[in-house]
Design an enzyme around this catalytic site. Structure first.
Site, PDB file in Angstrom:
ATOM      1  N   CYS A 106       1.462 -15.670  28.157  1.00 43.79           N
ATOM      2  CA  CYS A 106       2.324 -14.610  28.684  1.00 43.79           C
ATOM      3  C   CYS A 106       1.584 -13.793  29.761  1.00 43.79           C
ATOM      4  CB  CYS A 106       2.855 -13.743  27.542  1.00 43.79           C
ATOM      5  SG  CYS A 106       4.402 -12.910  27.969  1.00 43.79           S
ATOM      6  N   TYR A 107       1.200 -12.557  29.473  1.00 42.97           N
ATOM      7  CA  TYR A 107       0.415 -11.804  30.456  1.00 42.97           C
ATOM      8  C   TYR A 107      -0.829 -12.598  30.841  1.00 42.97           C
ATOM      9  CZ  TYR A 107      -2.124  -8.011  32.742  1.00 42.97           C
ATOM     10  OH  TYR A 107      -2.806  -7.249  33.668  1.00 42.97           O
ATOM     11  N   GLU A 198       2.077 -18.312  19.420  1.00 40.98           N
ATOM     12  CA  GLU A 198       1.476 -17.839  18.175  1.00 40.98           C
ATOM     13  C   GLU A 198       2.490 -17.326  17.163  1.00 40.98           C
ATOM     14  OE1 GLU A 198       0.992 -14.221  20.996  1.00 40.98           O
ATOM     15  OE2 GLU A 198       1.450 -16.369  21.091  1.00 40.98           O
ATOM     16  N   SER A 250     -11.508  -0.611  -6.270  1.00 41.40           N
ATOM     17  CA  SER A 250     -10.190   0.018  -6.303  1.00 41.40           C
ATOM     18  C   SER A 250      -9.242  -0.680  -7.261  1.00 41.40           C
ATOM     19  CB  SER A 250      -9.571  -0.011  -4.901  1.00 41.40           C
ATOM     20  OG  SER A 250      -9.303  -1.348  -4.531  1.00 41.40           O
ATOM     21  N   GLY A 251      -9.627  -1.874  -7.727  1.00 45.03           N
ATOM     22  CA  GLY A 251      -8.707  -2.694  -8.498  1.00 45.03           C
ATOM     23  C   GLY A 251      -8.015  -3.724  -7.641  1.00 45.03           C
ATOM     24  N   GLY A 252      -8.252  -3.682  -6.323  1.00 46.52           N
ATOM     25  CA  GLY A 252      -7.607  -4.618  -5.402  1.00 46.52           C
ATOM     26  C   GLY A 252      -8.488  -5.803  -5.062  1.00 46.52           C
ATOM     27  N   VAL A 253      -7.918  -6.712  -4.289  1.00 39.80           N
ATOM     28  CA  VAL A 253      -8.593  -7.959  -3.945  1.00 39.80           C
ATOM     29  C   VAL A 253      -9.837  -7.722  -3.083  1.00 39.80           C
ATOM     30  CG1 VAL A 253      -8.352 -10.105  -2.632  1.00 39.80           C
ATOM     31  CG2 VAL A 253      -6.517  -9.358  -4.150  1.00 39.80           C
ATOM     32  N   SER A 255     -12.026  -5.153  -2.432  1.00 43.78           N
ATOM     33  CA  SER A 255     -13.255  -4.613  -3.010  1.00 43.78           C
ATOM     34  C   SER A 255     -13.802  -5.534  -4.092  1.00 43.78           C
ATOM     35  CB  SER A 255     -13.016  -3.209  -3.565  1.00 43.78           C
ATOM     36  OG  SER A 255     -12.042  -3.212  -4.601  1.00 43.78           O
ATOM     37  N   ALA A 256     -12.908  -6.221  -4.824  1.00 45.70           N
ATOM     38  CA  ALA A 256     -13.365  -7.139  -5.864  1.00 45.70           C
ATOM     39  C   ALA A 256     -14.133  -8.314  -5.265  1.00 45.70           C
ATOM     40  CB  ALA A 256     -12.177  -7.645  -6.677  1.00 45.70           C
TER      41      ALA A 256
END
Length: 409
Positions: A106-107, A198, A250-253, A255-256
């Protein structure tokens, strides 16, 4: 030009600190020069799906990044500007003269054509949305995907258009609003297209990008999650040395995965602090504690701060205010626990590549706050700790792939 946001790509199978995280062990790299498109990240994701490490840099920093990264190919993104504007963004000529394959989108097509002596004009019919291109000649990008004489759906988003080709180029596709839709210089391996390959709105777009990666740049794909894991472990050990690291779970993906990766690198030099803010799913806090304390044997401090968080959020309805409230409280609670643990030289965070990209302005204009990022710039200076961010090169689905590689459930 810009295009609409689209859903994420399917899960990346082959994949792998400043804003330029260079991976020393990976030899095949593609540099993506960002001119401000809303969907530049999707270009990087498509390239990484081919097992090739890709990195996005703003056009202002592209020449230095090219010299340092030494990529095997370059992709010029779309963007909202017009190449006819005064001081319009452009690609560094050092890149165009380096002898590496270049793909303009594009551009990116317009600036490539203009910089190499072609003509770009404005004032023509704008195209925004679905369109059809007709293939007028064979081209390496089309090999096995599009046939000469065929018509195919694409996603257009442009006002300006190329009206005269630079020397050495030929037109290989046309559309009603863009008579020169795809251009090719086979000798220099320069290719460009007016549409956005894309996005999912161009059904064969990923295949066209694959042809650029595989058949034009001739890259085989040496970026795997196993390679990333090994390289990341070496980098963590080199950065941390004999120091101690504290990681906020945090309990999230994110940080784990960061915690397990860092523990694999430095063992008991890592201590995790799990701040349970009361906003997790049922029994999720217990799952985190069991996983880290009993399965991985990672030193873990568990803090139940749910009453504090829920009390502070009572009556707050604005989402951004909620994020800021949670972020400030998390830092306060975490900082208090970090003092109790004592002796930590480094703070580990699960910062991801989109956090890094979205937290800087790539076009030099004002950044728009979509939402605050808790992992970027959230470390109080008074804590006097260095950051360890082993995931800042990865997209979310790549983090999940790394988690599977590390054995996380």
């Amino acid at each position: 030009m810009t295009a609409p946001s689209t859903s994420s790509a399917s899960s990346v199978v082959p994949s792998g600190a400043d804003t330029s995280p260079h991976v020393a062990a990976i030899h095949e790299k593609i540099l993506i020069v960002d001119f401000g498109s809303q969907v530049t990240q999707l270009i990087a994701r498509r390239v990484r799906e081919e097992g090739v490490y890709s990195e996005i840099v703003p056009f202002q920093k592209a020449e230095a990044a090219f010299a340092e990264m030494k990529p095997k190919a370059v992709i010029l993104s779309g963007g909202p500007a017009s190449v006819l504007d005064d001081n319009a963004p452009s690609a560094p000529m050092a890149i165009l003269e380096a002898g590496v394959p270049v793909l303009g989108i594009c551009y990116g097509e317009q600036t490539l054509a203009k910089q190499l002596g072609g003509t770009v004009e404005g004032g023509h019919h704008r195209e925004f949305g679905r369109a059809q291109v007709e293939i007028t000649d064979d081209c390496a990008l089309f090999d096995g995907v599009w046939q000469k004489g065929g018509k195919y759906d694409v996603w257009m988003s442009h006002g300006d258009r190329v009206t005269k080709l630079p020397d050495g180029f030929r037109a290989v596709a046309q559309a009603p609003g863009s008579p020169i839709s795809v251009i090719a210089d086979d000798t220099r391996k320069f290719y460009a297209m007016q549409f956005h390959p894309e996005v999912v709105h161009t059904p064969d777009g990923a295949k066209l990008l694959r042809n650029f990666v595989r058949k034009v740049a001739r890259l085989t794909g040496d970026w795997t999650m196993r390679a990333f894991r090994e390289e990341a472990i070496d980098k963590i050990r080199a950065q941390v040395g004999s120091g101690k690291v504290i990681c906020g779970l945090s309990g999230g993906v994110d940080s784990a995965v960061a915690a397990v990766l860092i523990h694999e690198a430095i063992g008991d030099q890592l201590t995790c602090v799990f701040v349970d803010h009361g906003l997790l799913r049922k029994d999720e806090g217990k799952t985190v504690v069991d996983l880290f304390r009993h399965h991985y044997n990672i030193p873990l401090v568990h803090v139940d701060a749910s009453e504090t968080f829920l009390g502070a959020l009572k009556g707050v309805t604005d989402p951004e205010q909620k994020r800021k409230t949670i972020g400030k409280l998390f830092i306060d609670v975490f900082e208090a626990e970090a003092r109790r643990v004592g002796g930590a030289d480094f703070l580990a965070q699960g910062t991801l590549y989109p956090d890094v990209i979205e937290s800087v302005s790539f076009t030099g204009g004002p950044s728009v706050t979509i939402k605050s990022h808790h992992n970027v710039g959230g470390l109080p200076a008074r804590m006097n700790m260095k950051l360890v961010e082993p995931l800042r090169e990865l997209f979310k689905d790549e983090v999940r792939a790394l988690g599977r590689e590390l054995g996380l459930p």
